[in-house]
Design a protein around this motif. Structure first.
Motif, short mmCIF file in Angstrom:
data_model
loop_
_atom_site.label_atom_id
_atom_site.label_comp_id
_atom_site.label_asym_id
_atom_site.label_seq_id
_atom_site.Cartn_x
_atom_site.Cartn_y
_atom_site.Cartn_z
N ARG A 61 0.85 -1.17 0.00
CA ARG A 61 0.00 0.00 0.00
C ARG A 61 0.90 1.24 0.00
O ARG A 61 1.93 1.28 0.69
N GLU A 67 1.12 4.62 1.41
CA GLU A 67 0.53 5.43 2.46
C GLU A 67 0.52 6.92 2.10
O GLU A 67 -0.15 7.72 2.77
N ALA A 73 -5.17 7.22 -0.28
CA ALA A 73 -4.91 6.48 0.95
C ALA A 73 -5.97 6.82 2.00
O ALA A 73 -6.28 7.98 2.23
N ASN A 82 -7.05 -4.67 -4.86
CA ASN A 82 -7.54 -5.63 -3.88
C ASN A 82 -7.97 -6.94 -4.53
O ASN A 82 -7.75 -8.02 -3.97
N ASN A 124 3.05 -1.43 3.93
CA ASN A 124 3.09 -0.17 3.19
C ASN A 124 4.50 0.02 2.62
O ASN A 124 5.35 -0.88 2.70
N CYS A 158 0.04 -2.81 7.34
CA CYS A 158 -0.96 -1.83 6.96
C CYS A 158 -2.37 -2.37 7.15
O CYS A 158 -3.02 -2.04 8.14
N THR A 217 -7.31 -6.60 2.36
CA THR A 217 -8.03 -6.04 1.22
C THR A 217 -9.34 -5.40 1.64
O THR A 217 -9.78 -4.42 1.04
N CYS A 244 -3.77 2.66 6.21
CA CYS A 244 -4.93 1.77 6.31
C CYS A 244 -6.22 2.56 6.34
O CYS A 244 -6.25 3.75 6.66
#
Length: 281
Positions: free
Chosen positions: A136, A138, A143, A153, A172, A178, A181, A202
């Motif tokens: 991910r 961030e 985000a 995802n 991340n 993080c 999905t 997240c």
């Protein structure tokens, strides 16, 4: 028991046949994923934590630069879908897109498009997870927003399932734990429940927040903490939270078996009991 293929659908002010074509091919939510959504549990005909979900829907819309959906219209649509669905366990999904737009990344012309639908969902079960090889970002523009841009995802979940899991977990870009999905992650360690802070990238999960509040209310230590992704290979006890799972233990990570933790079990029982009594906390 509802058929797993049954769908109740609302669009443009009325319930519709799910087979009816509704969206234009140039809706920006379809062409470029310029939309946001919420999904909440429909429990005995009542949507759980709807106020929090609508608050987040509006925050996500604002984050994408979309017009704010009419909350009263959304609430009416949810009520109509819930009444038509009945009392079987379900997921209700609220979709808000930018509406008509160009076949590219320039801003949509609007007005926004609202679709609300319900479909069957199974009872929550313990999870098997896999840490995926992608991360991910961030610092991404999206985000922390619950957008319809879900291809990342979909790809990650397919990878996890191909590796014997039913949920994927991301690090991340800094190598920190993080999220999943469609889940937030909790680590049970040293008599406390730990979960990554929102700065990890997240999503601010509705169930995550409620679990933290109800756990603290029961005298259980729970806090946000930055965790290295290596914790997934080291932790003895892990849990996931989401709107349709509630709180469930993780029983395997990358093929390594785990036992449900005592705090996870305690908080999961609190959540299961309390969310039936308090449907809009």
């Amino acid at each position: 028991m509802a058929s797993e293929n049954r769908v109740v659908l609302w669009f443009d002010g009325a319930l519709r046949d799910p087979a009816e074509p509704l969206l234009r091919a140039t809706d920006h939510g379809l062409t470029v994923g310029d939309g946001v959504f919420e999904a909440c549990e429909l429990l005995d005909g009542r949507p759980f934590a709807l106020t929090r979900h609508l608050d987040r829907l509006e925050r996500s819309a604002d984050g994408l630069g979309l017009p704010t959906p009419d909350r009263e219209e959304v609430a009416r649509a949810v009520e109509a879908v819930a009444a038509a669905w009945g009392t079987d366990l379900a997921r209700i999904r609220i979709l808000w897109t930018a509406g008509e737009g160009p076949l590219g990344s320039d801003a949509a012309w609007g007005p926004g498009t609202l679709v609300v639908a319900a479909g069957a969902v199974g009872a929550p079960v313990a999870a098997r997870v896999a840490v995926v090889p992608w991360v991910r970002n961030e610092r991404s523009a999206i985000a922390g927003l619950k957008t319809t841009s879900y291809a990342e995802n979909v790809r990650a979940l397919a990878w996890a399932k191909a590796h014997g899991a039913d949920e994927a977990v991301f690090a991340n870009t800094r190598g920190e734990l993080c999220e999943g999905t469609g889940t937030n992650v909790f680590v049970e360690a040293d008599g406390a429940l730990l979960t990554p802070p929102l700065e990890s990238g997240c999503l601010a999960g509705v169930t995550r927040a409620i679990v933290m509040e109800w756990a603290l209310g029961a005298g259980i230590e729970v806090r946000e903490e930055t965790l290295d992704i290596a914790v997934m290979d080291e932790a003895r006890h892990l849990a996931l939270t989401s709107s349709t799972r509630g709180m469930v233990p993780v029983v395997a990570v990358n093929g390594r078996d785990l036992e449900p933790g005592p705090l996870t079990q305690q908080v999961a029982e609190i959540y299961t009991r309390q969310h039936v009594l308090d449907t809009d906390p």
